[in-house]
Enzyme design. Sequence first.
Site, PDB file in Angstrom:
ATOM      1  N   ARG A 164       0.825  -1.230   0.000  1.00 24.16           N
ATOM      2  CA  ARG A 164       0.000   0.000   0.000  1.00 24.16           C
ATOM      3  C   ARG A 164       0.855   1.275   0.000  1.00 24.16           C
ATOM      4  O   ARG A 164       0.502   2.270   0.625  1.00 24.16           O
ATOM      5  CB  ARG A 164      -0.928   0.033   1.227  1.00 24.16           C
ATOM      6  CG  ARG A 164      -2.010  -1.024   1.252  1.00 24.16           C
ATOM      7  CD  ARG A 164      -2.975  -0.853   0.089  1.00 24.16           C
ATOM      8  NE  ARG A 164      -4.171  -1.665   0.265  1.00 24.16           N
ATOM      9  CZ  ARG A 164      -4.274  -2.939  -0.097  1.00 24.16           C
ATOM     10  NH1 ARG A 164      -3.256  -3.545  -0.673  1.00 24.16           N
ATOM     11  NH2 ARG A 164      -5.397  -3.601   0.109  1.00 24.16           N
ATOM     12  N   SER A 238     -10.808  -0.521   3.144  1.00 24.04           N
ATOM     13  CA  SER A 238     -10.076  -0.702   4.395  1.00 24.04           C
ATOM     14  C   SER A 238      -9.653   0.665   4.929  1.00 24.04           C
ATOM     15  O   SER A 238      -9.010   1.429   4.212  1.00 24.04           O
ATOM     16  CB  SER A 238      -8.804  -1.521   4.165  1.00 24.04           C
ATOM     17  OG  SER A 238      -9.117  -2.776   3.638  1.00 24.04           O
ATOM     18  N   GLU A 334      -5.291   4.090   6.048  1.00 25.22           N
ATOM     19  CA  GLU A 334      -4.953   3.872   4.641  1.00 25.22           C
ATOM     20  C   GLU A 334      -5.368   5.074   3.775  1.00 25.22           C
ATOM     21  O   GLU A 334      -4.607   5.499   2.911  1.00 25.22           O
ATOM     22  CB  GLU A 334      -5.612   2.594   4.139  1.00 25.22           C
ATOM     23  CG  GLU A 334      -5.049   2.148   2.819  1.00 25.22           C
ATOM     24  CD  GLU A 334      -5.766   0.950   2.253  1.00 25.22           C
ATOM     25  OE1 GLU A 334      -5.274  -0.152   2.468  1.00 25.22           O
ATOM     26  OE2 GLU A 334      -6.802   1.109   1.594  1.00 25.22           O
TER      27      GLU A 334
HETATM   28  N1  EPU Z   1     -11.211 -10.487  10.258  1.00 24.73           N
HETATM   29  C1  EPU Z   1     -11.716 -10.303  11.534  1.00 24.73           C
HETATM   30  N2  EPU Z   1     -12.836  -9.519  11.674  1.00 24.73           N
HETATM   31  C2  EPU Z   1     -13.448  -8.926  10.621  1.00 24.73           C
HETATM   32  C3  EPU Z   1     -12.943  -9.128   9.321  1.00 24.73           C
HETATM   33  C4  EPU Z   1     -11.806  -9.911   9.169  1.00 24.73           C
HETATM   34  O1  EPU Z   1     -11.202 -10.818  12.504  1.00 24.73           O
HETATM   35  O2  EPU Z   1     -14.441  -8.214  10.852  1.00 24.73           O
HETATM   36  C5  EPU Z   1      -9.985 -11.277  10.116  1.00 24.73           C
HETATM   37  C6  EPU Z   1     -10.239 -12.662   9.598  1.00 24.73           C
HETATM   38  O3  EPU Z   1      -9.486 -13.580  10.364  1.00 24.73           O
HETATM   39  C7  EPU Z   1      -9.674 -12.685   8.199  1.00 24.73           C
HETATM   40  C8  EPU Z   1      -8.602 -11.606   8.274  1.00 24.73           C
HETATM   41  O4  EPU Z   1      -9.098 -10.649   9.220  1.00 24.73           O
HETATM   42  O5  EPU Z   1      -9.133 -13.905   7.866  1.00 24.73           O
HETATM   43  C9  EPU Z   1      -8.350 -10.907   6.958  1.00 24.73           C
HETATM   44  O6  EPU Z   1      -9.589 -10.399   6.449  1.00 24.73           O
HETATM   45  P1  EPU Z   1      -9.818 -10.169   4.876  1.00 24.73           P
HETATM   46  O7  EPU Z   1      -9.457 -11.382   4.109  1.00 24.73           O
HETATM   47  O8  EPU Z   1     -11.188  -9.598   4.689  1.00 24.73           O
HETATM   48  O9  EPU Z   1      -8.717  -9.125   4.472  1.00 24.73           O
HETATM   49  P2  EPU Z   1      -8.191  -7.780   5.162  1.00 24.73           P
HETATM   50  O10 EPU Z   1      -6.803  -8.050   5.642  1.00 24.73           O
HETATM   51  O11 EPU Z   1      -9.155  -7.229   6.134  1.00 24.73           O
HETATM   52  C10 EPU Z   1      -7.069  -6.964   2.935  1.00 24.73           C
HETATM   53  C11 EPU Z   1      -7.028  -5.690   2.156  1.00 24.73           C
HETATM   54  C12 EPU Z   1      -8.309  -5.517   1.362  1.00 24.73           C
HETATM   55  C13 EPU Z   1      -8.449  -6.694   0.419  1.00 24.73           C
HETATM   56  C14 EPU Z   1      -8.479  -7.982   1.241  1.00 24.73           C
HETATM   57  C15 EPU Z   1      -8.507  -9.208   0.366  1.00 24.73           C
HETATM   58  C16 EPU Z   1      -5.615  -4.188   3.447  1.00 24.73           C
HETATM   59  C17 EPU Z   1      -5.562  -2.977   4.324  1.00 24.73           C
HETATM   60  N3  EPU Z   1      -6.832  -4.562   3.064  1.00 24.73           N
HETATM   61  O12 EPU Z   1      -8.123  -6.806   3.893  1.00 24.73           O
HETATM   62  O13 EPU Z   1      -8.193  -4.337   0.593  1.00 24.73           O
HETATM   63  O14 EPU Z   1      -9.637  -6.595  -0.361  1.00 24.73           O
HETATM   64  O15 EPU Z   1      -7.277  -8.059   2.050  1.00 24.73           O
HETATM   65  O16 EPU Z   1      -7.270  -9.353  -0.254  1.00 24.73           O
HETATM   66  O17 EPU Z   1      -4.571  -4.732   3.122  1.00 24.73           O
HETATM   67  C18 EPU Z   1      -8.653  -1.986   0.649  1.00 24.73           C
HETATM   68  O18 EPU Z   1      -7.436  -1.806   0.637  1.00 24.73           O
HETATM   69  O19 EPU Z   1      -9.465  -1.017   0.659  1.00 24.73           O
HETATM   70  C19 EPU Z   1      -9.170  -3.352   0.662  1.00 24.73           C
HETATM   71  C20 EPU Z   1     -10.475  -3.614   0.752  1.00 24.73           C
END
Ligand code: EPU
Length: 338
Positions: A164, A238, A334
């Site tokens: 990012r 995010s 972000e």
């Molecule tokens: N989780 C929780 N609570 C929640 C949601 C998620 O505990 O309410 C935990 C779960 O264990 C899950 C982990 O967080 O396995 C990761 O969640 P998720 O796969 O939804 O991904 P993220 O890390 O929250 C990142 C990117 C997203 C991207 C997704 C999928 C960043 C800051 N965000 O989110 O990007 O779509 O991975 O690859 O790196 C964005 O940048 O705007 C964005 C949406």
Amino acid sequence: MPLNLESNYDLTALNSFGVAARAAHYLRVTDDASFPEAIQLARSHAGERGVFVLGGGSNLLLTKDYDGCVLHIATQGMRVLDEDVVEAMAGESWHAFVMWTINRGYCGLENLTLIHGSVGAAPIQNIGAYGVELKESFHSCDAISIETGETRRFGAEECAFSYRNSYFKSFAGRQWIVRRVRFKLSRSPKFKLDYGDLRKALIAKGILNPSALDVSQAVAEIRMRKLPDPVLLGNAGSFFKNPVIPAAQFLALRDQNPAMPHYPDDDGWMKIPAAWLIEHAGFKGVRHGDAAVHAQHALVLVNHGNATGDALWALAQEVQAGVETKFGVKLKPEPIIL
Ligand code: EPU
């Protein structure tokens, strides 16, 4: 189209949070050739506050009116440059561009389906999703200096992409406005399906040998299930980056929280989902007036209607402080906070 500088311009429809704010001056660039003139005009109306370059407005929190000049990049156009290099103008919608490449038989961007925002903003924060980052298919971009008017081509190395982040977010890099971006794509599929539920989602649909369109549709379905549509519920995706912490800090944290998800990053560093930290600090679904932490995904702040930018920022800071108190980890926003 001639340049048309407007005053006291309403930015509500131009930021995906749907926050009400106005710009003292506003200038939209729709023709790439008018960039030099547009920059001069914007600068002459920017006052002390300066020029703010606006793309899709999907990674932005406006905490008050902007008393400088907003330069809105709205140039359009996509083309194939040679066999596997494609180019898009900065103002194109990122998602429309991804679909355009897939419809022409290209692979490489399918995991980046349905990311809101513009093509020009994509390299600035090296957008990423489902195990793929923009930098993996980035070829080059052309950017114009807001200070000197010079246009320069940047290769991947000069962009210094990381999670990012890129050169364009650095102090020196902020003078550059991205005009057009080129990607090197492939016609032979090499899909990345190992992130989260992506492969499972395809198999559940009976798809064992997916096309780029199949992968794109599966990503879109997962995103639509998890993430709110900004057209229906204002948000900027995010709100925090996933923190990357040293191994020693991670081990101490994991002793206290054995179920904490974690992903190895560079040597000796561990990436922790900020969503998990926020949820386990008790903030998931917390709502103050119309500003809220999304009830389905703790990493997304949402505007239920009339939240001000200030209220959303206050909530973000409350979340930041709560996570730091509970886990000793400082979350970094972000979006750009203006
Ligand atoms: N989780 C929780 N609570 C929640 C949601 C998620 O505990 O309410 C935990 C779960 O264990 C899950 C982990 O967080 O396995 C990761 O969640 P998720 O796969 O939804 O991904 P993220 O890390 O929250 C990142 C990117 C997203 C991207 C997704 C999928 C960043 C800051 N965000 O989110 O990007 O779509 O991975 O690859 O790196 C964005 O940048 O705007 C964005 C949406």
